[in-house]
Design an enzyme around this catalytic site. Structure first.
Site, mmCIF file in Angstrom:
data_model
loop_
_atom_site.group_PDB
_atom_site.id
_atom_site.type_symbol
_atom_site.label_atom_id
_atom_site.label_comp_id
_atom_site.label_asym_id
_atom_site.label_seq_id
_atom_site.Cartn_x
_atom_site.Cartn_y
_atom_site.Cartn_z
ATOM 1 N N CYS A 169 -4.989 1.080 -1.294
ATOM 2 C CA CYS A 169 -5.764 -0.325 -1.073
ATOM 3 C C CYS A 169 -6.794 -0.509 -2.025
ATOM 4 C CB CYS A 169 -6.240 -0.383 0.351
ATOM 5 S SG CYS A 169 -7.253 0.913 1.095
ATOM 6 N N HIS B 132 -11.187 1.302 4.282
ATOM 7 C CA HIS B 132 -10.081 0.420 3.909
ATOM 8 C C HIS B 132 -10.756 -0.405 2.824
ATOM 9 C CE1 HIS B 132 -6.547 -2.054 3.861
ATOM 10 N NE2 HIS B 132 -7.023 -3.133 4.311
ATOM 11 N N ASN C 8 1.050 -1.199 -0.147
ATOM 12 C CA ASN C 8 -0.068 -0.035 -0.111
ATOM 13 C C ASN C 8 0.728 1.114 -0.095
ATOM 14 O OD1 ASN C 8 -1.759 2.060 0.673
ATOM 15 N ND2 ASN C 8 -3.189 0.900 1.984
ATOM 16 N N ASP D 82 -5.639 -8.451 1.186
ATOM 17 C CA ASP D 82 -5.757 -7.398 1.810
ATOM 18 C C ASP D 82 -4.363 -6.678 2.140
ATOM 19 O OD1 ASP D 82 -6.206 -5.251 3.668
ATOM 20 O OD2 ASP D 82 -6.905 -6.587 5.218
#
Length: 1115
Positions: free
Chosen positions: A205, A452, A200, A469
């Site tokens: 993200c 997020h 990131n 993630d």
């Protein structure tokens, strides 16, 4: 975008950590060493909910005299938590608020816990205006608290009219959900799952989740690999090559992959990487770019083949034989979430037939106005179906974007041929079976202002799901990917002290916002095999080379302790840098030649390397060590001794550098003979001093290095004047002045040298610098800006280019001025006025720049309110080079003696509002404002009386008494409204009441129905015994509402936001208290109807009944 930064560690009382800038959403860890703790520490989960809400009521808030303030401890998920606030801001002009692990100092080594949480400051007057921000974080010893440095402006929090501080009490709320954690530090995604994540860059993200989804569509990845690129392309300038590189690394790398090359190829700078963009927009732009780049290549048309479908917009007349249709393509479909329970309901809504009848009939070409039906049907669906769920929408009532967290289901298998192919046009190809399997679920966790993004993907459509993630990839089950991403609410019990003990609904802030389905019949084609032969040879070679370079750097880093970096400065470096890159001291060591030498090698080996590089024989080299002096200057100190030169490189570093920073700085002294070839260096005794010389030309304002000389300690400058003139190119007898450059931080020290005093008496030593110039001629009338060396060095040290911007256009530079940091307030405004061609500099008002928000500060700089330009450019220890200016119509000192108020005058008979700027001395009263206003406004009759009201969020909070001083009135947050006092209010009987009347509508919120006020509030006198039916007649006449519309209105008595609906026969006066109590605006007669007013930014409809008058501004 919301900033998420940890609170600072405890420091000295007078020192605070500087918070990160407002656009940087990079979570930064706190540097806190894990405390030693016995394994017996009580840290086992106890019976309490894994999700709960904590309310913290803080009394005497404005009197809190601490930098940081902690709440009581509360339990969630078996862990101890508390809220941490900075009541006056953590080095910012905002309230700072964090969630803190209460017992972090006593937890065992390696502890970790993960929580999703929201923090809120409750608005105690209007609950709907509460400020709530959500985030998630993995807490550990290094990052034991997390939250928001700039939660809300202090000016809003401390304003008593805003509703956040009531009776000096602030109410803070925390909702915390504790989740199972993965050990972040030791987890290996590739080892555990076979896949790697993406790093990131700050707030990327949202991009990472999309890129992972596209990468895991193998047919798409294959097409990207087959796009023609060449070995001469640079990834940062070519989207195809950057994407090929990224996909290759995702396929073959062992660790997470960076996206910087790709974002550079997009043309993004660092700032773009810190801004959350719209995923759907990025998806479309990226696919359009690739589609364009694929034209004329072997993979042309791939994007259309994968993602393009078609639908038909049609209008069909009911009573005549006429039909109009238009075919359109789509790459993704936007589906409604609000009002739909699942994907099928959204598709039903998408193809819903609209009737065009009554006033809305369709104009058919040869048939005139006709009743018709209008709708959309699909002609074909693509092999890869991308569904964008409309989780974000514009709320016209609140005039803001909101996130829809409603429960919304999506199936694992989607049948779009269902119910006799009702979504498809009769012309659609019946041989194609539109049965789809879910491939990926993209999730947004958080609120409308930030959050997020991550993705659940099953790359091969097997039963195994994976969560991507950012850098971490984990195996997940079906429930996690589907049901837990439906959104909605869950009801949780409240059992802990300090919590509300009644059950409440906890909104799930994590939910799906994009779905990717793959058609069953195209599965083999889309989920194809991609291997090395699909990747161009030059790309494999390039990426292999990159990998080798990476390994080499890694090796260098690992072996760094075996090497010393030696930086060698020479005369040539001084000549090149002084007067261009630097002015003070002698050289920037980062710009000189450096050598990487093994520590165990003898120094003579290094000298051989220098000989090869510079062509200087080893025996003609003499090296000097540099030293940092107490006054922070950095100068050659002494030559290396023969004994030192016989040592190894590593030993020499230890001698010269106590900091052990693996770096050695040397000055290479090379003496040149008459033929400019190197000769052996002269013997140096204690009586010989090495001096460096700079020459200054006041006419050109130019400083340059001219050479170095050995002088005798007992010699005098007068003995070397001929040599100095030769070095400067002057006649031997030119008169010159000499100055010693002593230091430049924090201020410049440059002193005149007496030419008849010895060098030792002038305290000159090895490495000192003498600057010299021609002596000023008495006959010469030419005035130079900086006539001597000290004034020039002072100028260079303090010069500052300032970017000036109009306060009205805070994003655009208007002009730049080169100024001195020592300029006074008057100096600065004089130069700005001169640049603008303004005669009176006191009409210039300046405002400083907020380095964190990248906006002007709320308050301008007062007249002579700061000493120097440097004070104007500093914000919380950060230096800026931006100032905002405005040109006033009166001098600033005069303006500061006045109070400026913006007053909205509501005309008694005309449907308009005129905003007037009133300026009066600060000791004036409201009566003075009214008298001034009477000279500017048009009254309905000469003897009309005016009153001044305070209106906030469509309610009247105060009628100002004429004797009230205006100095403390703040019109920044609420509206000051002036109006004529109606005749009917002047002659109230003893039993009559003057009540508040407000417009309202009901907004069904997620937890309860909220009352939304709108329009212009007003007073209404009511008589003793008067019924609602009688009052309605007067209201309709006052507001001039047509019968048809007025018949739809409902009337209610509202107390503290709760409506009690009234019947026509109800006596109104009985509802209202006789005595005026604090908060009288919370008891009012409410007129419930829809708010049809367009927002101010839209076109004004002159015939509307909106209960907001049009605005005109006269200043």
């Amino acid at each position: 975008m919301t900033i998420m930064t940890p609170a600072p560690v405890d420091q000295e009382d007078d020192e605070m950590l500087v918070p990160h800038s407002e656009f940087a959403e990079v979570p930064q860890p706190m540097e806190v060493a894990p405390a030693e703790a016995a394994p017996t520490v009580e840290n086992q989960p106890v019976e309490d909910p894994s999700t709960s809400r904590f309310t913290w009521t803080i009394e005497n808030f404005s009197r809190l005299n601490v930098k940081k303030h902690y709440s009581d401890i509360f339990l969630v998920g078996g862990f101890k938590w508390r809220v941490l606030i900075f009541p006056k801001g953590n080095n910012v002009d905002h309230l700072s608020m964090y969630l803190d692990v209460a017992d972090s100092s006593s937890l065992p080594y390696g502890w970790s816990r993960y929580a999703q949480f929201s923090l809120a400051v409750i608005n105690q007057v209007h609950h709907k205006f509460s400020i709530r921000k959500e985030t998630q974080h993995q807490f550990n010893a290094r990052e034991s608290d997390w939250g928001f440095t700039s939660f809300m402006p202090l000016s809003e929090l401390y304003d008593p009219t805003r509703g956040y501080l009531v009776n000096d009490t602030c109410v803070v709320e925390a909702e915390v959900a504790v989740r199972r954690v993965v050990d972040y530090w030791s987890y290996d995604s590739k080892k555990e799952t076979g896949y790697v994540g993406l790093k990131n860059q700050g707030a990327t993200c949202y991009m990472n989740s999309l890129l992972q989804t596209l990468y895991h569509i193998p047919y798409f990845r294959k097409a990207v690999y087959h796009m023609p690129t060449t070995e001469n392309d640079m990834p940062s300038g070519s989207i195809p090559l950057a994407l090929q590189s990224l996909f290759y690394k995702l396929q073959y790398s062992e660790t997470s992959v960076a996206t910087k090359e790709l974002t550079k190829s997009f043309g993004w700078d660092t700032y773009d990487s810190f801004m959350q963009h719209d995923v759907q927009e990025l998806n479309r732009v990226l696919c359009e770019k690739l589609e364009d780049k694929m034209k004329g290549t072997v993979v042309e048309g791939t994007i259309q083949q994968l993602f393009e479908g078609h639908h038909m917009n049609y209008i069909e007349c009911i009573n005549v034989d006429y039909k109009s249709s238009r075919k359109e393509s789509f790459y993704d479909l936007q589906l409604d979430v609000k009002g739909c329970r699942d994907v099928y309901a959204s598709f039903d809504k998408y193809v819903e037939v609209e009737r065009l009848e009554g006033d809305n009939k369709y104009q058919a070409e040869q048939y005139g106005l006709q009743d018709a039906k209008k709708g959309v049907l699909f002609i074909d669906f693509p092999p890869v179906l991308q569904l964008q769920l409309k989780r974000f929408e514009y709320d016209f009532l609140r005039d803001t974007m909101v996130k829809i967290n409603d429960h919304y289901e999506f199936p694992l298998e989607l049948d779009l041929d269902r119910e006799n192919r009702k979504y498809l046009s009769p012309d659609a190809d019946k041989s194609v079976r539109n049965f789809y399997t879910l491939h990926s679920v993209l999730v947004h966790s958080g609120g409308v202002h930030g959050g997020h993004y991550y993705a659940f993907i099953r790359p091969t459509l097997s039963d195994q799901w994976y969560k991507f993630d950012d850098e971490r990839v984990t195996k997940e089950d079906l429930k996690k990917a589907l049901e837990e991403q439906y959104g909605g609410e869950e009801e949780l019990p409240q059992t802990n002290p300090g919590f509300n003990n009644t059950p409440f609904k906890f909104t799930k802030y994590s939910n799906a916002y994009m779905l990717v389905y793959i058609r069953e019949s195209d599965k083999e084609k889309v989920i194809c095999n991609v291997d090395e032969k699909d990747i161009a040879e030059h790309l494999r070679v390039r990426l292999k080379r990159e990998q080798e370079e990476k390994e080499h750097k890694k090796k260098e880093k690992a072996e760094a302790h075996l090497y010393t970096i030696i930086k060698v400065a020479r005369n040539e470096d001084l000549t090149q840098q002084i007067g261009k890159d630097i002015y003070f001291d002698l050289v920037d060591h980062d710009k000189v030649r450096s050598f990487r030498i093994q520590k165990q090698l003898p120094f003579s080996v290094f000298k051989e390397e220098v000989s090869k590089e510079f062509g200087i024989p080893v025996q003609l080299q003499r090296f000097w060590l540099w030293a940092k002096r107490q006054n922070h200057t950095y100068r050659p100190n002494r030559p290396l001794s023969p004994q030192e030169e016989s040592q190894s490189v590593g030993q020499l570093r230890e001698v010269s550098n106590k900091a052990h920073n693996a770096e050695l700085k040397l000055f290479l002294e090379v003496e040149l003979g008459p033929n400019l070839l190197p000769v052996p260096p002269p013997d140096k005794t204690k009586e010989d001093i090495l001096i460096f010389f700079k020459f200054y030309d006041p006419e050109k304002e130019e400083l340059r290095f001219v050479g170095r000389l050995f002088v005798k300690a007992l010699g005098k400058p007068v003995e070397i004047l001929t040599k100095l003139n030769e070095m400067a190119g002057f006649p031997a007898n030119e008169e010159i002045e000499l100055y010693e450059e002593i230091k430049f931080e924090p201020t410049v020290m440059c002193e005149h040298i007496d030419k008849r005093v010895t060098f030792r008496s002038s305290q000159l030593e090895d490495g000192d610098i003498i600057c010299y110039q021609k002596s000023p001629s008495l006959e010469n009338d030419v005035q130079h800006r900086y006539p001597d060396v000290p004034s020039f060095l002072e100028y260079v040290h303090n010069r500052q280019v300032v970017h000036f911007r109009l306060l009205d256009k805070p994003k655009e530079d208007d002009f730049c001025l080169e100024l001195s940091k020592l300029y006074t307030y008057d100096d600065v405004v004089e130069r700005v006025a001169h640049r603008l061609g303004l005669d009176d500099p006191t009409k210039i008002r300046l405002t400083s720049h907020n380095c964190y928000s990248q906006q002007p500060k709320p308050q301008p700089i007062k007249y002579r309110g700061v000493e120097h330009l440097s004070d104007m450019l500093v914000h919380y220890n950060q230096a800026s080079d931006i100032l905002y200016y405005e040109t006033l119509d009166i001098p600033l000192p005069e303006l500061q003696r006045l109070k400026t108020l913006k007053v909205a005058f509501h005309h008694a008979t005309k449907d308009e509002v005129v905003i007037h700027t009133i300026r009066l001395p600060k000791n004036s009263t409201v009566g003075d404002v009214i008298n001034d206003l009477k000279t500017k406004v048009e009254l309905s009759r000469p003897d009309a009386e005016i009153r001044l009201l305070e209106v906030f969020y469509h309610k009247i909070y105060k009628i100002f008494v004429p004797s009230e001083k205006i100095e403390n009135i703040n019109d920044q947050y609420w509206t000051l409204r002036a109006e004529e006092i109606p005749e009917e209010e002047k002659n109230l009987g003893p039993q009559d009441r003057l009540i508040h009347v407000y417009h309202f509508t009901k907004d069904a919120g997620p937890n309860q129905t909220q009352i939304q006020n709108f329009g212009e509030p007003f007073f209404l006198p009511i008589r003793e015994g008067e019924t609602l039916a009688e009052v309605k007649v007067r209201i309709q006449k006052k507001l001039q509402v047509p019968d048809e519309e007025f018949s739809k209105w409902k009337f209610a008595f509202l107390s503290l936001g709760r409506p009690e609906y009234l019947q026509d026969s109800d006596i109104i006066s009985g509802r209202f208290q006789r005595r005026d109590v604090y908060g009288a605006w919370e008891q009012y007669l409410g007129l419930e109807h829809s708010d049809t007013a367009p927002k101010r930014s839209y076109t004004v409809n002159q015939n509307r009944h909106t209960f907001e008058k049009p605005v005109r501004i006269y200043n």
